[in-house]
Design a protein around this motif. Structure first.
Motif, PDB file in Angstrom:
ATOM      1  N   SER A  62     -33.975 -44.014  25.866  1.00 52.77           N
ATOM      2  CA  SER A  62     -35.402 -44.292  25.725  1.00 52.77           C
ATOM      3  C   SER A  62     -35.774 -44.500  24.263  1.00 52.77           C
ATOM      4  CB  SER A  62     -36.202 -43.121  26.306  1.00 52.77           C
ATOM      5  OG  SER A  62     -37.577 -43.333  26.124  1.00 52.77           O
ATOM      6  N   ASP A  63     -36.603 -45.507  24.025  1.00 55.20           N
ATOM      7  CA  ASP A  63     -37.129 -45.825  22.689  1.00 55.20           C
ATOM      8  C   ASP A  63     -36.064 -46.329  21.724  1.00 55.20           C
ATOM      9  OD1 ASP A  63     -39.848 -45.079  23.212  1.00 55.20           O
ATOM     10  OD2 ASP A  63     -39.206 -42.988  23.100  1.00 55.20           O
ATOM     11  N   GLN A  64     -34.857 -46.571  22.168  1.00 57.42           N
ATOM     12  CA  GLN A  64     -33.788 -47.040  21.290  1.00 57.42           C
ATOM     13  C   GLN A  64     -33.390 -48.444  21.701  1.00 57.42           C
ATOM     14  OE1 GLN A  64     -30.410 -44.417  20.339  1.00 57.42           O
ATOM     15  NE2 GLN A  64     -29.050 -46.144  20.744  1.00 57.42           N
ATOM     16  N   THR A  65     -33.786 -49.435  20.909  1.00 57.00           N
ATOM     17  CA  THR A  65     -33.551 -50.820  21.285  1.00 57.00           C
ATOM     18  C   THR A  65     -32.252 -51.370  20.733  1.00 57.00           C
ATOM     19  OG1 THR A  65     -34.833 -51.583  19.371  1.00 57.00           O
ATOM     20  CG2 THR A  65     -36.009 -51.305  21.453  1.00 57.00           C
ATOM     21  N   GLN A  66     -31.611 -50.651  19.813  1.00 55.12           N
ATOM     22  CA  GLN A  66     -30.355 -51.138  19.248  1.00 55.12           C
ATOM     23  C   GLN A  66     -29.193 -50.819  20.194  1.00 55.12           C
ATOM     24  OE1 GLN A  66     -30.232 -52.952  16.442  1.00 55.12           O
ATOM     25  NE2 GLN A  66     -32.452 -52.790  16.372  1.00 55.12           N
ATOM     26  N   SER A  67     -28.354 -51.814  20.423  1.00 50.35           N
ATOM     27  CA  SER A  67     -27.182 -51.621  21.275  1.00 50.35           C
ATOM     28  C   SER A  67     -26.013 -52.377  20.674  1.00 50.35           C
ATOM     29  CB  SER A  67     -27.451 -52.114  22.696  1.00 50.35           C
ATOM     30  OG  SER A  67     -26.273 -52.074  23.474  1.00 50.35           O
ATOM     31  N   ALA A  68     -24.844 -51.784  20.740  1.00 49.89           N
ATOM     32  CA  ALA A  68     -23.665 -52.451  20.173  1.00 49.89           C
ATOM     33  C   ALA A  68     -23.304 -53.706  20.951  1.00 49.89           C
ATOM     34  CB  ALA A  68     -22.493 -51.484  20.159  1.00 49.89           C
ATOM     35  N   ILE A  69     -23.638 -53.734  22.232  1.00 52.27           N
ATOM     36  CA  ILE A  69     -23.263 -54.855  23.084  1.00 52.27           C
ATOM     37  C   ILE A  69     -24.493 -55.374  23.823  1.00 52.27           C
ATOM     38  CG2 ILE A  69     -21.873 -55.599  25.054  1.00 52.27           C
ATOM     39  CD1 ILE A  69     -20.190 -55.011  22.635  1.00 52.27           C
ATOM     40  N   GLY A  70     -24.658 -56.683  23.810  1.00 52.83           N
ATOM     41  CA  GLY A  70     -25.705 -57.313  24.595  1.00 52.83           C
ATOM     42  C   GLY A  70     -25.093 -58.297  25.569  1.00 52.83           C
ATOM     43  N   VAL A  71     -25.526 -58.245  26.819  1.00 56.52           N
ATOM     44  CA  VAL A  71     -25.023 -59.130  27.871  1.00 56.52           C
ATOM     45  C   VAL A  71     -26.090 -60.180  28.163  1.00 56.52           C
ATOM     46  CG1 VAL A  71     -24.225 -59.253  30.252  1.00 56.52           C
ATOM     47  CG2 VAL A  71     -23.667 -57.260  28.854  1.00 56.52           C
ATOM     48  N   LEU A  72     -25.684 -61.419  28.357  1.00 57.18           N
ATOM     49  CA  LEU A  72     -26.628 -62.478  28.699  1.00 57.18           C
ATOM     50  C   LEU A  72     -26.681 -62.672  30.203  1.00 57.18           C
ATOM     51  CD1 LEU A  72     -25.919 -64.972  25.815  1.00 57.18           C
ATOM     52  CD2 LEU A  72     -27.744 -63.297  26.028  1.00 57.18           C
ATOM     53  N   LYS A  73     -27.899 -62.776  30.712  1.00 58.14           N
ATOM     54  CA  LYS A  73     -28.121 -62.836  32.148  1.00 58.14           C
ATOM     55  C   LYS A  73     -29.089 -63.966  32.485  1.00 58.14           C
ATOM     56  CE  LYS A  73     -27.557 -57.794  32.641  1.00 58.14           C
ATOM     57  NZ  LYS A  73     -26.676 -57.608  33.799  1.00 58.14           N
ATOM     58  N   ALA A  74     -28.982 -64.459  33.721  1.00 58.39           N
ATOM     59  CA  ALA A  74     -29.892 -65.490  34.213  1.00 58.39           C
ATOM     60  C   ALA A  74     -30.344 -65.130  35.622  1.00 58.39           C
ATOM     61  CB  ALA A  74     -29.229 -66.861  34.205  1.00 58.39           C
ATOM     62  N   ARG A  75     -31.562 -65.553  35.952  1.00 57.01           N
ATOM     63  CA  ARG A  75     -32.084 -65.310  37.292  1.00 57.01           C
ATOM     64  C   ARG A  75     -32.909 -66.515  37.735  1.00 57.01           C
ATOM     65  NH1 ARG A  75     -34.969 -59.694  39.442  1.00 57.01           N
ATOM     66  NH2 ARG A  75     -34.307 -59.967  41.619  1.00 57.01           N
ATOM     67  N   TYR A  76     -32.707 -66.906  38.963  1.00 50.12           N
ATOM     68  CA  TYR A  76     -33.374 -68.086  39.543  1.00 50.12           C
ATOM     69  C   TYR A  76     -34.638 -67.630  40.253  1.00 50.12           C
ATOM     70  CZ  TYR A  76     -33.427 -72.750  41.783  1.00 50.12           C
ATOM     71  OH  TYR A  76     -33.739 -74.019  42.189  1.00 50.12           O
ATOM     72  N   ARG A  77     -35.764 -68.243  39.882  1.00 46.60           N
ATOM     73  CA  ARG A  77     -37.044 -67.985  40.557  1.00 46.60           C
ATOM     74  C   ARG A  77     -37.418 -69.213  41.360  1.00 46.60           C
ATOM     75  NH1 ARG A  77     -42.396 -68.910  41.024  1.00 46.60           N
ATOM     76  NH2 ARG A  77     -43.824 -67.118  41.090  1.00 46.60           N
ATOM     77  N   ASN A  78     -37.547 -69.063  42.671  1.00 45.13           N
ATOM     78  CA  ASN A  78     -37.965 -70.170  43.530  1.00 45.13           C
ATOM     79  C   ASN A  78     -39.463 -70.411  43.387  1.00 45.13           C
ATOM     80  OD1 ASN A  78     -35.398 -70.679  45.157  1.00 45.13           O
ATOM     81  ND2 ASN A  78     -35.671 -68.468  45.428  1.00 45.13           N
ATOM     82  N   LEU A  79     -39.880 -71.618  43.712  1.00 45.37           N
ATOM     83  CA  LEU A  79     -41.290 -71.970  43.612  1.00 45.37           C
ATOM     84  C   LEU A  79     -42.175 -71.026  44.410  1.00 45.37           C
ATOM     85  CD1 LEU A  79     -43.592 -73.863  42.751  1.00 45.37           C
ATOM     86  CD2 LEU A  79     -43.012 -75.318  44.708  1.00 45.37           C
ATOM     87  N   ASP A  80     -41.675 -70.520  45.548  1.00 45.60           N
ATOM     88  CA  ASP A  80     -42.490 -69.630  46.378  1.00 45.60           C
ATOM     89  C   ASP A  80     -42.596 -68.211  45.809  1.00 45.60           C
ATOM     90  OD1 ASP A  80     -40.017 -68.477  46.904  1.00 45.60           O
ATOM     91  OD2 ASP A  80     -39.936 -69.096  49.002  1.00 45.60           O
ATOM     92  N   GLY A  81     -41.968 -67.964  44.673  1.00 46.94           N
ATOM     93  CA  GLY A  81     -42.059 -66.653  44.033  1.00 46.94           C
ATOM     94  C   GLY A  81     -40.893 -65.732  44.313  1.00 46.94           C
ATOM     95  N   SER A  82     -40.033 -66.098  45.253  1.00 45.03           N
ATOM     96  CA  SER A  82     -38.879 -65.252  45.542  1.00 45.03           C
ATOM     97  C   SER A  82     -37.852 -65.366  44.431  1.00 45.03           C
ATOM     98  CB  SER A  82     -38.255 -65.634  46.884  1.00 45.03           C
ATOM     99  OG  SER A  82     -37.832 -66.995  46.882  1.00 45.03           O
ATOM    100  N   LEU A  83     -37.135 -64.267  44.178  1.00 42.83           N
ATOM    101  CA  LEU A  83     -36.151 -64.201  43.109  1.00 42.83           C
ATOM    102  C   LEU A  83     -34.752 -64.059  43.689  1.00 42.83           C
ATOM    103  CD1 LEU A  83     -38.033 -61.716  40.756  1.00 42.83           C
ATOM    104  CD2 LEU A  83     -37.704 -64.158  40.346  1.00 42.83           C
ATOM    105  N   GLU A  84     -33.818 -64.843  43.155  1.00 43.80           N
ATOM    106  CA  GLU A  84     -32.424 -64.705  43.535  1.00 43.80           C
ATOM    107  C   GLU A  84     -31.786 -63.566  42.729  1.00 43.80           C
ATOM    108  OE1 GLU A  84     -31.316 -66.426  46.007  1.00 43.80           O
ATOM    109  OE2 GLU A  84     -32.955 -67.890  46.154  1.00 43.80           O
ATOM    110  N   SER A  85     -30.565 -63.219  43.059  1.00 44.23           N
ATOM    111  CA  SER A  85     -29.872 -62.143  42.359  1.00 44.23           C
ATOM    112  C   SER A  85     -29.616 -62.526  40.899  1.00 44.23           C
ATOM    113  CB  SER A  85     -28.531 -61.844  43.030  1.00 44.23           C
ATOM    114  OG  SER A  85     -28.716 -61.438  44.372  1.00 44.23           O
ATOM    115  N   THR A  86     -29.623 -61.527  40.025  1.00 42.65           N
ATOM    116  CA  THR A  86     -29.308 -61.737  38.615  1.00 42.65           C
ATOM    117  C   THR A  86     -27.815 -61.997  38.445  1.00 42.65           C
ATOM    118  OG1 THR A  86     -31.125 -60.289  37.958  1.00 42.65           O
ATOM    119  CG2 THR A  86     -29.393 -60.676  36.332  1.00 42.65           C
ATOM    120  N   VAL A  87     -27.487 -62.928  37.546  1.00 41.86           N
ATOM    121  CA  VAL A  87     -26.102 -63.294  37.289  1.00 41.86           C
ATOM    122  C   VAL A  87     -25.754 -62.950  35.841  1.00 41.86           C
ATOM    123  CG1 VAL A  87     -24.406 -65.163  37.256  1.00 41.86           C
ATOM    124  CG2 VAL A  87     -26.257 -65.172  38.949  1.00 41.86           C
ATOM    125  N   ASP A  88     -24.644 -62.238  35.625  1.00 43.67           N
ATOM    126  CA  ASP A  88     -24.116 -62.004  34.283  1.00 43.67           C
ATOM    127  C   ASP A  88     -23.358 -63.244  33.834  1.00 43.67           C
ATOM    128  OD1 ASP A  88     -25.153 -59.500  34.541  1.00 43.67           O
ATOM    129  OD2 ASP A  88     -23.248 -58.434  34.456  1.00 43.67           O
TER     130      ASP A  88
END
Length: 231
Positions: A62-88
């Motif tokens: 909590s309150d600690q934003t520094q991290s040695a490793i950052g992972v990039l992620k993507a998520r697909y949002r459909n026009l109807d507002g539904s969200l697909e699973s997050t992908v690493d």
């Protein structure tokens, strides 16, 4: 910041419907497990969205934003507002970056059913340029565009309606920063060899690129002029 007194940064947003100019309720795209930020979005003509961000890995503090490793992620949002699973997207264990204080241009493109992103990750103490191409809403294929040995970063990406992708970046040759690029041909599902674009013997930085729809690209960058002492 601090949803439900969490002491955590999360990626949230609202969707604006162009037909009636209405905004959705606040949407949360991350899984609330760790600090997330550097969010970028791209929208296609259908109104579907790709949300792209960097998320800390490891134990949440909590309150600690520094991290040695950052992972990039993507998520697909459909026009109807539904969200697909997050992908690493980025390789496990690498510190991966899609933005910097030096240059924060969006590094995600989305046209029709084609989407792609770029980033740079720390591999063997050197920065390597990557790209990932969306296969479907929950499947992406990631590729290293450079090899370890000499650092590269600040990549930029462009894509045309046919799925041709161009990525450009700067990379040291040991003495100077050089502008390099690769093109992805969707017809043969293959990346070109690395092309070095800038002048030998001078520094070149902050490259951008576009694709014209016919498989050709145009790149631009800032290059040091020795005579004037200016970029």
């Amino acid at each position: 910041w601090d949803i439900d007194d969490s002491g955590r940064f999360d990626v949230v947003g609202k969707f604006r419907n162009g037909s009636d100019a209405s905004f959705s309720n606040l949407e949360t795209y991350t899984d609330l497990s760790n600090h997330s930020g550097f969010s970028q979005v791209a929208i296609n003509d259908n109104g579907d969205v790709i949300v792209y961000w960097r998320q800390a890995s490891g134990a949440f503090v909590s309150d600690q934003t520094q991290s040695a490793i950052g992972v990039l992620k993507a998520r697909y949002r459909n026009l109807d507002g539904s969200l697909e699973s997050t992908v690493d997207l980025s390789p496990p264990g690498e510190d991966s970056l899609n933005a910097s204080t030096e240059l924060t241009a969006p590094r995600v493109v989305f046209k029709g059913e084609n989407a792609a992103v770029t980033w740079w990750g720390v591999n063997e103490n050197h920065n390597v340029i990557y790209a990932s191409i969306m296969v479907d809403k929950t499947t992406w294929n990631s590729t290293a565009l450079t090899t370890p040995g000499k650092s590269a970063d600040l990549s930029s990406i462009a894509m045309d309606n046919k799925g041709t992708i161009a990525v450009v970046w700067h990379r040291t040759d040991g003495l100077h920063q050089r502008i390099q690029s690769k093109l992805y041909n969707p017809t043969i599902a293959s990346w070109s060899a690395v092309m070095t674009l800038s002048t030998l013997g001078v520094n070149a930085i902050h490259a951008d690129i576009s694709v014209d729809g016919n498989g050709e690209a145009t790149a631009a960058w800032a290059e040091w002029n020795i005579a004037s002492g200016k970029y």
